[in-house]
Design an enzyme around this catalytic site. Structure first.
Site, PDB file in Angstrom:
ATOM      1  CG  ASP A 194     -23.064  -9.572 -25.893  1.00 45.48           C
ATOM      2  OD1 ASP A 194     -23.586  -8.864 -26.749  1.00 45.48           O
ATOM      3  OD2 ASP A 194     -22.145 -10.381 -26.124  1.00 45.48           O
ATOM      4  CB  CYS A 225     -26.219 -14.061 -28.913  1.00 40.23           C
ATOM      5  SG  CYS A 225     -24.975 -12.838 -29.319  1.00 40.23           S
ATOM      6  CB  CYS A 244     -18.713  -8.479 -20.757  1.00 40.23           C
ATOM      7  SG  CYS A 244     -17.796  -8.796 -19.275  1.00 40.23           S
ATOM      8  CB  CYS A 303     -24.117  -7.800 -31.806  1.00 37.55           C
ATOM      9  SG  CYS A 303     -24.288  -9.513 -31.264  1.00 37.55           S
TER      10      CYS A 303
END
Ligand code: FES
Length: 306
Positions: free
Chosen positions: A43, A112, A41, A68
């Site tokens: 992450d 995140c 996916c 990221c």
């Protein structure tokens, strides 16, 4: 190109807490691990906690993150925030605190910070022997976004905790709606429903707080103990018990001592230690949301009444 704060860039370029923690057999210490996301996916975050057993305290933490810039920085922020906390205090860390620690994140990267919070919960619930898939009601309830497997409860939670107002916000925070888009209208309905509930709760609080004994306006004040007990009973009766009863269980309010709420779990709810802990935490989350953020729920079994 994303606009990152200096703090995000610093933590991304100079991570201090990347890696793992192994169980070295040190007395009184245990290692807990929590994992969320998937590399497929885009992450994934694996969090390791070194826990001082006697005091239930996080001595150290490390992370392994695939993702990221903001995923790495959020992981660093999470580790810095939880070091030294008891597990109960760590469970109160929100994704907003992670984002604030970083001086903010681009809206489209807020997921995140949510991933960091979820990894922390996963590690703590793993350590406590609670099924991560059912550690709270996020994974129960209606599936709203089949593209990302996001339930209504998870969407409601992220809306409430971050005061989200649009479906685009929800996509930024938990990805729901970011695939085929067919769930966006339902997400709009959920936002409307959460906002209506928040307005109703505010009106009730303002009404009880704004009129003093002489009928004059007064500054907002905390709930009295009687008001608090009444509100707890109302939340249990209207929002918790119907769900439990449908599953063959039930809960009874036994006592209220400040922020310690004692309950008796009944039927299927009281039948095994794992489900008891899970239910306790699910009830606690709902009462924290609706009554006070400091509430702790304790299950007291079935005391003998005289
Ligand atoms: S069902 Fe939510 S984006 Fe496809």
């Amino acid at each position: 190109m994303w606009e990152y704060t200096d703090k995000v860039l610093d933590l991304f370029y100079n991570p201090k807490n990347q890696g793992t923690l192994e169980d070295t057999g040190e007395a009184g210490v245990k290692i807990a691990t929590g994992e969320v996301g998937s590399i497929a996916c885009g992450d994934a975050l694996r969090l390791h906690l070194k826990i001082e057993v006697e005091q239930d305290k996080i001595l150290d933490a490390r992370f392994q993150t695939f993702g990221c810039t903001s995923a790495i920085a959020s992981s660093e922020a999470l580790v810095e925030l939880v070091k030294g906390l008891t597990l109960d205090d760590a469970l109160k860390v929100t994704n907003k605190q992670i984002a604030d620690y970083l001086g903010g994140l681009p809206e489209a990267k807020m997921h995140c910070s949510v991933m960091g919070q979820e990894a922390l919960e996963a590690a703590i619930y793993n350590y406590r022997g609670i099924e991560v898939d059912t550690h709270e009601d996020d994974d129960e309830g209606a599936l709203i976004c089949s593209c990302f497997g996001i339930t209504e409860n998870k969407i409601r939670r992220v809306i409430l905790e971050n005061q989200l107002t649009t479906a685009e916000d929800v996509t930024n925070y938990v990805k729901a709606g970011g695939g085929c888009g067919s769930c966006l209208a339902t997400i709009d309905d959920i936002i409307e429903s959460v906002q209506k509930e928040a307005t109703t709760a505010k009106t009730v609080n303002n009404t009880s707080n704004s009129i003093n004994a002489t009928g004059e306006s007064a500054a907002p004040r905390p709930l009295t103990n009687v008001q608090k007990i009444a509100l707890i009973q109302k939340v249990l009766d209207e929002e918790v018990r119907p769900v439990l009863i449908a599953d063959g269980g039930d809960v009874e309010l036994y006592d209220v001592d400040g922020d310690i709420i004692k309950v008796i779990l009944q039927g299927a709810c009281g039948s095994c230690s794992s489900s008891t802990a899970t239910l306790k935490i699910a009830i606690e989350a709902r009462l924290r949301e609706r009554v006070s953020p400091n509430i702790v729920v304790e299950s007291v079994g079935s005391p003998v009444r005289k």
